[in-house]
Design a protein around this motif. Structure first.
Motif, PDB file in Angstrom:
ATOM      1  N   ASN A  26       0.820  -1.213   0.000  1.00  0.00           N
ATOM      2  CA  ASN A  26       0.000   0.000   0.000  1.00  0.00           C
ATOM      3  C   ASN A  26       0.858   1.269   0.000  1.00  0.00           C
ATOM      4  O   ASN A  26       0.776   2.100   0.904  1.00  0.00           O
ATOM      5  N   LEU A  27       1.684   1.441  -1.036  1.00  0.00           N
ATOM      6  CA  LEU A  27       2.681   2.512  -1.038  1.00  0.00           C
ATOM      7  C   LEU A  27       2.053   3.894  -0.936  1.00  0.00           C
ATOM      8  O   LEU A  27       2.495   4.735  -0.144  1.00  0.00           O
ATOM      9  N   ALA A  28       1.024   4.173  -1.754  1.00  0.00           N
ATOM     10  CA  ALA A  28       0.421   5.510  -1.753  1.00  0.00           C
ATOM     11  C   ALA A  28      -0.230   5.820  -0.407  1.00  0.00           C
ATOM     12  O   ALA A  28      -0.059   6.907   0.151  1.00  0.00           O
ATOM     13  N   GLY A  29      -0.983   4.845   0.134  1.00  0.00           N
ATOM     14  CA  GLY A  29      -1.634   5.052   1.421  1.00  0.00           C
ATOM     15  C   GLY A  29      -0.629   5.227   2.547  1.00  0.00           C
ATOM     16  O   GLY A  29      -0.812   6.065   3.437  1.00  0.00           O
ATOM     17  N   THR A  30       0.441   4.450   2.504  1.00  0.00           N
ATOM     18  CA  THR A  30       1.473   4.554   3.535  1.00  0.00           C
ATOM     19  C   THR A  30       2.147   5.917   3.507  1.00  0.00           C
ATOM     20  O   THR A  30       2.396   6.529   4.557  1.00  0.00           O
ATOM     21  N   MET A  31       2.438   6.427   2.307  1.00  0.00           N
ATOM     22  CA  MET A  31       3.081   7.743   2.198  1.00  0.00           C
ATOM     23  C   MET A  31       2.176   8.832   2.769  1.00  0.00           C
ATOM     24  O   MET A  31       2.636   9.744   3.458  1.00  0.00           O
ATOM     25  N   VAL A 188      -8.804  19.575   4.478  1.00  0.00           N
ATOM     26  CA  VAL A 188      -8.554  19.008   3.148  1.00  0.00           C
ATOM     27  C   VAL A 188      -7.054  18.915   2.911  1.00  0.00           C
ATOM     28  O   VAL A 188      -6.328  19.906   3.052  1.00  0.00           O
ATOM     29  N   SER A 189      -6.609  17.731   2.578  1.00  0.00           N
ATOM     30  CA  SER A 189      -5.213  17.517   2.207  1.00  0.00           C
ATOM     31  C   SER A 189      -5.177  16.712   0.915  1.00  0.00           C
ATOM     32  O   SER A 189      -5.627  15.568   0.884  1.00  0.00           O
ATOM     33  N   TYR A 190      -4.647  17.310  -0.145  1.00  0.00           N
ATOM     34  CA  TYR A 190      -4.585  16.623  -1.432  1.00  0.00           C
ATOM     35  C   TYR A 190      -3.562  15.487  -1.434  1.00  0.00           C
ATOM     36  O   TYR A 190      -3.591  14.616  -2.299  1.00  0.00           O
ATOM     37  N   GLY A 191      -2.638  15.540  -0.492  1.00  0.00           N
ATOM     38  CA  GLY A 191      -1.575  14.542  -0.455  1.00  0.00           C
ATOM     39  C   GLY A 191      -0.483  15.005   0.479  1.00  0.00           C
ATOM     40  O   GLY A 191      -0.731  15.711   1.459  1.00  0.00           O
ATOM     41  N   ASN A 192       0.724  14.627   0.155  1.00  0.00           N
ATOM     42  CA  ASN A 192       1.884  14.972   0.963  1.00  0.00           C
ATOM     43  C   ASN A 192       2.426  16.328   0.521  1.00  0.00           C
ATOM     44  O   ASN A 192       2.842  16.489  -0.626  1.00  0.00           O
ATOM     45  N   TYR A 193       2.446  17.307   1.414  1.00  0.00           N
ATOM     46  CA  TYR A 193       2.942  18.641   1.073  1.00  0.00           C
ATOM     47  C   TYR A 193       4.444  18.793   1.331  1.00  0.00           C
ATOM     48  O   TYR A 193       4.974  19.903   1.294  1.00  0.00           O
ATOM     49  N   HIS A 194       5.097  17.691   1.578  1.00  0.00           N
ATOM     50  CA  HIS A 194       6.532  17.739   1.880  1.00  0.00           C
ATOM     51  C   HIS A 194       7.323  18.236   0.666  1.00  0.00           C
ATOM     52  O   HIS A 194       7.059  17.849  -0.469  1.00  0.00           O
ATOM     53  N   ILE A 195       8.292  19.107   0.919  1.00  0.00           N
ATOM     54  CA  ILE A 195       9.175  19.621  -0.133  1.00  0.00           C
ATOM     55  C   ILE A 195      10.500  18.883  -0.035  1.00  0.00           C
ATOM     56  O   ILE A 195      11.189  18.935   0.988  1.00  0.00           O
ATOM     57  N   SER A 299     -14.316  11.490 -10.835  1.00  0.00           N
ATOM     58  CA  SER A 299     -13.692  12.809 -10.758  1.00  0.00           C
ATOM     59  C   SER A 299     -14.129  13.603  -9.535  1.00  0.00           C
ATOM     60  O   SER A 299     -13.423  14.493  -9.081  1.00  0.00           O
ATOM     61  N   LEU A 300     -15.296  13.296  -8.981  1.00  0.00           N
ATOM     62  CA  LEU A 300     -15.775  14.023  -7.810  1.00  0.00           C
ATOM     63  C   LEU A 300     -15.194  13.508  -6.499  1.00  0.00           C
ATOM     64  O   LEU A 300     -15.202  14.208  -5.490  1.00  0.00           O
ATOM     65  N   ASN A 301     -14.670  12.281  -6.488  1.00  0.00           N
ATOM     66  CA  ASN A 301     -14.355  11.669  -5.196  1.00  0.00           C
ATOM     67  C   ASN A 301     -12.903  11.266  -5.023  1.00  0.00           C
ATOM     68  O   ASN A 301     -12.559  10.614  -4.038  1.00  0.00           O
ATOM     69  N   ALA A 302     -12.014  11.695  -5.914  1.00  0.00           N
ATOM     70  CA  ALA A 302     -10.616  11.284  -5.785  1.00  0.00           C
ATOM     71  C   ALA A 302      -9.685  12.462  -6.015  1.00  0.00           C
ATOM     72  O   ALA A 302     -10.103  13.536  -6.469  1.00  0.00           O
ATOM     73  N   PHE A 303      -8.431  12.268  -5.677  1.00  0.00           N
ATOM     74  CA  PHE A 303      -7.381  13.228  -6.006  1.00  0.00           C
ATOM     75  C   PHE A 303      -6.071  12.443  -6.013  1.00  0.00           C
ATOM     76  O   PHE A 303      -5.685  11.884  -4.976  1.00  0.00           O
ATOM     77  N   PRO A 304      -5.393  12.382  -7.152  1.00  0.00           N
ATOM     78  CA  PRO A 304      -4.170  11.566  -7.229  1.00  0.00           C
ATOM     79  C   PRO A 304      -3.052  12.148  -6.368  1.00  0.00           C
ATOM     80  O   PRO A 304      -2.593  13.269  -6.600  1.00  0.00           O
ATOM     81  N   SER A 305      -2.591  11.381  -5.393  1.00  0.00           N
ATOM     82  CA  SER A 305      -1.530  11.861  -4.500  1.00  0.00           C
ATOM     83  C   SER A 305      -0.231  12.111  -5.251  1.00  0.00           C
ATOM     84  O   SER A 305       0.618  12.879  -4.792  1.00  0.00           O
ATOM     85  N   LYS A 306      -0.081  11.470  -6.420  1.00  0.00           N
ATOM     86  CA  LYS A 306       1.159  11.648  -7.183  1.00  0.00           C
ATOM     87  C   LYS A 306       1.354  13.105  -7.603  1.00  0.00           C
ATOM     88  O   LYS A 306       2.498  13.554  -7.753  1.00  0.00           O
ATOM     89  N   ILE A 307       0.260  13.854  -7.776  1.00  0.00           N
ATOM     90  CA  ILE A 307       0.397  15.262  -8.168  1.00  0.00           C
ATOM     91  C   ILE A 307       1.187  16.022  -7.120  1.00  0.00           C
ATOM     92  O   ILE A 307       2.104  16.794  -7.441  1.00  0.00           O
ATOM     93  N   MET A 308       0.863  15.809  -5.841  1.00  0.00           N
ATOM     94  CA  MET A 308       1.566  16.515  -4.776  1.00  0.00           C
ATOM     95  C   MET A 308       3.011  16.045  -4.663  1.00  0.00           C
ATOM     96  O   MET A 308       3.916  16.828  -4.375  1.00  0.00           O
ATOM     97  N   THR A 309       3.235  14.764  -4.912  1.00  0.00           N
ATOM     98  CA  THR A 309       4.610  14.243  -4.867  1.00  0.00           C
ATOM     99  C   THR A 309       5.442  14.841  -5.991  1.00  0.00           C
ATOM    100  O   THR A 309       6.606  15.226  -5.780  1.00  0.00           O
ATOM    101  N   TYR A 310       4.865  14.944  -7.186  1.00  0.00           N
ATOM    102  CA  TYR A 310       5.579  15.591  -8.297  1.00  0.00           C
ATOM    103  C   TYR A 310       5.936  17.037  -7.932  1.00  0.00           C
ATOM    104  O   TYR A 310       7.073  17.479  -8.107  1.00  0.00           O
ATOM    105  N   LEU A 311       4.942  17.780  -7.419  1.00  0.00           N
ATOM    106  CA  LEU A 311       5.183  19.179  -7.060  1.00  0.00           C
ATOM    107  C   LEU A 311       6.222  19.294  -5.949  1.00  0.00           C
ATOM    108  O   LEU A 311       7.037  20.224  -5.939  1.00  0.00           O
TER     109      LEU A 311
END
Length: 380
Positions: A26-31, A188-195, A299-311
């Protein structure tokens, strides 16, 4: 210093254990869970992670406890796994042991955060009614909307009952609260905001694109392969991913066919990577790609965590025009495309080939907003 405990339930992997193997679960959930744990510790809480991850080894797997530091403990819940007709059955026994653990530990002063799951949602709802602990469901996805095999109105109502009695919420996008917050505090947290340290190297003679995540026909990986036909030869695609044996085989066949047509290795697949290896891999690229189904239910119920990781790695991001993403607070720094090969390629070509300084600034702003919202959810 006295610290208040928070119990955090989910299928947390990444630990090295004696009685089970969960390093790559569960890599995405664990991150995402790891990021929330870090924030809770900064806010002065002690976090007890209760993990229900299982492996495929039959037999009884006892409880395992890891003390990370004085503010973080990982408890891997015991379970008994049997194999019937080639299928493994064990997580339901983990829920049984988790229930007994919580009944011993929780009081009406306890705080519980639960990563939304069909596995233990019913159990937590019933336990919450009896003990009245403060319960904060973390809703990353409504499974009966996003997964085809579960899209049934009866299943959806049952899933929604698994978290609607929460006392506050963590949501993954800005649209879910309109339906599910029920007037209660939420963050609301789209994902990991770590820089992450480091910057991608810009080399206009060799532009590297990266796609990470599941390899299947409805999450964009195959579409991205088709888009490579419309890009100049100096654009290369690096893929990190996982999927069923059949999907990976189809993906590799198509990848090799395209490389043969190009006359060079413009597309490469690297399997999966984690930790520092994953981070260093991303920094070798300039543009991250996130493509997903644009149907309304998804599209209404998800947000790809990879977007925040890329940023977080200062990459530019090309994304599908999914409602939850186009309505988000990062929309102004993304490059949107339709889910068509030529549109994806056009969006990639519109990305400026320079260092992405906006990404770091945006993540810092969003984390400040999230911490303020999160504190209200925990303390109200």
């Amino acid at each position: 210093m006295d610290m208040r405990d928070i119990y955090y339930i989910g299928c947390y992997g990444g630990d090295t254990l004696k009685h089970r193997s969960v390093e790559n679960c569960n890599l995405a959930g664990t991150m995402k869970m790891r990021y929330i744990v870090g924030l809770l510790k900064k806010m002065g809480y002690r976090v007890i992670v209760l993990s229900l991850t299982t492996d495929l080894v039959a037999g009884f797997h006892p409880m395992e406890e890891l003390i990370i530091d004085e503010q973080e403990i990982h408890i891997h819940i015991p379970y008994f796994l049997i194999r019937i007709a080639g299928k493994s059955r064990g997580q339901k026994t983990a829920v049984f042991f988790l229930k007994n653990y919580l009944k011993r530990k929780l009081s009406n002063n306890s705080i519980v955060i639960s990563y939304h799951s069909l596995l233990y949602g019913d159990m937590l709802t019933k336990l919450h009614r009896n003990i009245r602990f403060r319960w904060i469901p973390q809703i990353e996805e409504i499974y009966c909307l996003s997964r085809g095999e579960l899209q049934n109105p009866r299943f959806l109502k049952k899933e929604e009952r698994m978290f609607t009695e929460g006392d506050g919420f963590l949501f993954v996008n800005d649209l879910l609260p309109y339906k599910y917050a029920n007037g209660k505090n939420y963050a609301v947290s789209y994902g990991n905001y770590h820089i992450y340290p480091g910057q991608p190297v810009i080399n206009k003679k060799n532009i590297n694109l990266v796609y990470t995540g599941i390899i299947n026909t409805d999450r964009g990986a195959f579409l991205l392969l088709d888009s490579m036909k419309y890009l100049p030869l100096n654009y290369h695609l690096n893929v990190l991913g996982f999927g069923t044996e059949n999907n990976i085989r189809q993906f590799m066949t198509k990848l090799e066919e395209l490389n043969s047509i190009f006359g060079e290795r413009r597309i490469a697949f690297y399997g999966t990577k984690t930790g520092d290896e994953y981070s260093q891999f991303l920094l070798q690229n300039q543009i991250g790609i996130s493509l997903m189904d644009e149907t309304e239910a998804i599209s209404l119920n998800a947000f790809p965590s990879k977007i925040m990781t890329y940023l977080g790695h200062s990459l530019y991001v090309v994304s599908s025009k999914t409602k939850s993403i186009s309505a988000s607070k990062v929309a102004d720094i993304l490059y949107f495309c339709d889910n068509k090969p030529k549109s994806v390629a056009d969006a990639i070509l519109s990305v400026p080939l320079e260092t992405n300084y906006l990404a770091k600034q945006k993540l810092e702003e969003l984390e400040e907003i999230f911490i303020e919202e999160f504190r209200k959810v925990l303390e109200s």
